[in-house]
Design a protein around this motif. Structure first.
Motif, PDB file in Angstrom:
ATOM      1  N   ILE A 110     -28.923  11.389   0.857  1.00 38.11           N
ATOM      2  CA  ILE A 110     -28.481  10.225   1.095  1.00 38.11           C
ATOM      3  C   ILE A 110     -28.794   9.069  -0.463  1.00 38.11           C
ATOM      4  N   ARG A 111     -30.220   9.286  -1.037  1.00 40.22           N
ATOM      5  CA  ARG A 111     -30.263   7.976  -1.960  1.00 40.22           C
ATOM      6  C   ARG A 111     -29.557   7.555  -2.822  1.00 40.22           C
ATOM      7  N   ILE A 154     -36.002  10.000   4.267  1.00 37.88           N
ATOM      8  CA  ILE A 154     -34.388   9.349   3.972  1.00 37.88           C
ATOM      9  C   ILE A 154     -35.039   8.290   3.228  1.00 37.88           C
ATOM     10  N   VAL A 155     -34.342   7.231   2.083  1.00 33.37           N
ATOM     11  CA  VAL A 155     -33.824   6.151   1.367  1.00 33.37           C
ATOM     12  C   VAL A 155     -32.727   5.865   1.229  1.00 33.37           C
ATOM     13  N   SER A 156     -32.941   4.947   1.189  1.00 28.10           N
ATOM     14  CA  SER A 156     -31.032   3.899   1.497  1.00 28.10           C
ATOM     15  C   SER A 156     -31.146   2.142   1.289  1.00 28.10           C
ATOM     16  N   SER A 157     -30.834   1.517   0.576  1.00 34.40           N
ATOM     17  CA  SER A 157     -30.610   0.195   0.662  1.00 34.40           C
ATOM     18  C   SER A 157     -29.329   0.026   1.383  1.00 34.40           C
ATOM     19  N   SER A 158     -28.604   0.722   1.361  1.00 30.34           N
ATOM     20  CA  SER A 158     -27.174   0.246   2.251  1.00 30.34           C
ATOM     21  C   SER A 158     -27.142   0.965   3.309  1.00 30.34           C
ATOM     22  N   LEU A 185     -39.072   7.122   6.374  1.00 26.59           N
ATOM     23  CA  LEU A 185     -38.074   6.507   6.732  1.00 26.59           C
ATOM     24  C   LEU A 185     -38.143   5.069   5.216  1.00 26.59           C
ATOM     25  N   ASP A 186     -37.729   4.868   4.334  1.00 29.69           N
ATOM     26  CA  ASP A 186     -37.340   3.811   3.506  1.00 29.69           C
ATOM     27  C   ASP A 186     -36.272   2.808   3.726  1.00 29.69           C
ATOM     28  N   LEU A 187     -35.741   2.319   4.466  1.00 24.99           N
ATOM     29  CA  LEU A 187     -34.298   2.013   4.950  1.00 24.99           C
ATOM     30  C   LEU A 187     -34.746   0.725   5.475  1.00 24.99           C
ATOM     31  N   PRO A 188     -34.781  -0.403   4.613  1.00 25.47           N
ATOM     32  CA  PRO A 188     -34.736  -1.308   4.945  1.00 25.47           C
ATOM     33  C   PRO A 188     -33.106  -2.079   5.103  1.00 25.47           C
ATOM     34  N   ALA A 189     -32.286  -1.359   5.143  1.00 20.65           N
ATOM     35  CA  ALA A 189     -31.289  -2.256   5.676  1.00 20.65           C
ATOM     36  C   ALA A 189     -31.282  -1.737   7.509  1.00 20.65           C
ATOM     37  N   GLY A 215     -47.708   3.622  12.511  1.00 16.34           N
ATOM     38  CA  GLY A 215     -47.150   3.154  11.480  1.00 16.34           C
ATOM     39  C   GLY A 215     -45.335   3.956  10.523  1.00 16.34           C
ATOM     40  N   THR A 216     -45.481   4.737  11.169  1.00 15.00           N
ATOM     41  CA  THR A 216     -43.854   5.445  10.746  1.00 15.00           C
ATOM     42  C   THR A 216     -42.943   4.867  10.542  1.00 15.00           C
ATOM     43  N   PHE A 217     -42.993   3.511  11.477  1.00 11.28           N
ATOM     44  CA  PHE A 217     -41.895   2.780  11.669  1.00 11.28           C
ATOM     45  C   PHE A 217     -41.872   1.464  11.258  1.00 11.28           C
ATOM     46  N   GLN A 218     -42.849   0.933   9.640  1.00 13.26           N
ATOM     47  CA  GLN A 218     -43.405  -0.380   9.098  1.00 13.26           C
ATOM     48  C   GLN A 218     -42.926  -0.156   8.336  1.00 13.26           C
ATOM     49  N   ASN A 219     -41.326   0.774   7.952  1.00 14.09           N
ATOM     50  CA  ASN A 219     -40.991   0.201   6.947  1.00 14.09           C
ATOM     51  C   ASN A 219     -39.392  -0.565   7.054  1.00 14.09           C
ATOM     52  N   LEU A 220     -39.550  -0.302   8.584  1.00 13.71           N
ATOM     53  CA  LEU A 220     -38.363  -0.699   8.692  1.00 13.71           C
ATOM     54  C   LEU A 220     -37.734  -1.797   8.980  1.00 13.71           C
TER      55      LEU A 220
END
Length: 387
Positions: free
Chosen positions: A186-187, A207-211, A228-232, A249-254
């Motif tokens: 998906i990245r 799952i890594v995605s910037s979009s 989950l590296d999903l900033p958007a 901390g599982t959802f800290q990157n969202l």
């Protein structure tokens, strides 16, 4: 001089009080400017309920097709019909329907044909009971913006099954029998906004995605949540899981998360920090569905101003003050505990006296006791004897 000094002091006092009032009003304005309206919160809840099929439906009119990709003559946009049998091409909508393919080889052969337009709008495979695998590079040089694989028997998406659509694919939804999906790749999908994968997959990588904005997952074999590296990401839905633990901390990157729904039939205890949001996340809606939660630690859910919390559990026996009292200070936050009174474990004894004697909390709380009585219909004065 004394009179002049007195007047000056009074004037300074008045302006000081006015300044304090302005600061208070400014603070209130800043507090509420980012809070969701009722319609915004309702919209987010509808998105969670509709799932990926709802996001697909919004684009069936071809609105995703960029102007630079629309052929000059739509009549010439499809391949020769005989060359792509059993698939069918819709000229007006730039859609390829391959619902009648029998296996992976036949699917790949279809896309070896000559396509006058390489950038199609939508792929449809629906109600198919024969196709089991989407093989590597199945679509050759043809790309899609939407892939809709509903109510079919597809189990396996190989590593490069989506190859060719890295720069075009916006929305993909496949269900209900997926056992293998290349989440890692998906990245490489550069414009993907909505992903829905439901089935029986047992393992999945981070799952890594910037979009990616909308993520809908569902598998009764899921036992953990990877990175989950999903900033958007704005919408996260996880149905039918077998999670027995969620690491703090599982959802800290969202950092863009606005709404989340998760099913937890196997999880009985919410530990402190389980649902701790990123500082920048504008979280407005949080629901726990189909749960068997019995105990909740203080700090398990980070309550915020404007957050709507819905917890579906028949096993929760009480509302411990240390856990839920922070809600009292939040004026625009709602707690709804959906429990069937026929199965509810909530006894509504003196253990909830603190709820019954704090009207602000009572006003924002919705639940039923084990005897079928809604908490709002209980006699608050009767709980004064509990102290």
């Amino acid at each position: 001089i004394a009179q002049w000094l007195g007047t000056l002091l009074i004037t300074m006092f008045i302006y000081t009080e006015m300044f304090k009032t302005l600061l208070i009003l400014l603070n209130v304005a800043l507090t509420y400017q980012d809070q969701p309206s009722h319609s915004e919160r309702e919209y987010l809840m509808n998105l969670l309920q509709e799932g990926p099929s709802g996001t697909i439906a919004k684009h069936l009119d071809g609105s995703l097709i960029r102007e630079d990709r629309v052929p000059t003559n739509l009549e010439d946009s499809c391949p020769d019909p005989d060359d792509i049998l059993p698939c069918v091409c819709d000229t007006d909508k730039l859609t390829i329907d391959c619902s009648n393919v029998t296996d992976a080889e036949e699917l790949s052969n279809v896309f070896q044909a000559y396509f006058p337009v390489k950038n199609m709008h939508r792929l449809v495979i629906q109600g198919n009971r024969q196709l089991m695998t989407i093989p590597d590079d199945a679509f050759g040089e043809v790309s899609f913006e939407i892939m809709s694989l509903l109510d079919n028997s597809v189990e396996n998406f190989t590593n490069t099954a989506l190859g060719g659509s890295e720069n075009t694919l916006v929305n993909i939804y496949t269900e209900p029998n997926v056992t293998q999906f290349s989440f890692y790749h998906i990245r490489y999908m550069n414009v993907l906004e909505s992903l829905g994968v439901k089935g029986k997959y047992t393992t999945w990588t981070g799952i890594v995605s910037s979009s990616l904005k909308h993520l809908f997952l569902g598998s009764d074999q899921i036992t953990h949540i990877p990175e989950l590296d999903l900033p958007a990401l704005e919408i996260l839905s996880m149905d039918n899981t077998k999670l027995t633990n969620i690491a703090p901390g599982t959802f800290q990157n969202l950092t863009s998360l606005m709404a989340m729904s998760i099913a937890l039939p196997e999880l009985t205890h919410l530990k402190s920090g389980t649902f701790d949001w990123a500082d920048a996340a504008p979280i407005f809606v949080f629901t726990i569905e189909n749960s068997n939660i019995q105990t909740v630690d203080a700090g398990a859910i980070e309550f915020r101003e404007g957050l709507y919390v819905s917890l579906n559990s028949q096993s929760l026996e009480t509302l411990e003050e240390s856990v839920w009292r922070p809600l009292v200070k939040l004026t625009n936050t709602t707690l709804r505990i959906n429990n069937d009174a026929r199965k509810s474990a909530m006894l509504c004894g003196c253990d909830i006296a603190w709820v019954m004697t704090h009207q602000p909390f009572l006003d924002k709380t919705h639940l039923k006791c084990s005897n079928g009585t809604e908490i709002h219909k209980l006699d608050s004065d009767a709980y004064l004897d509990c102290y």
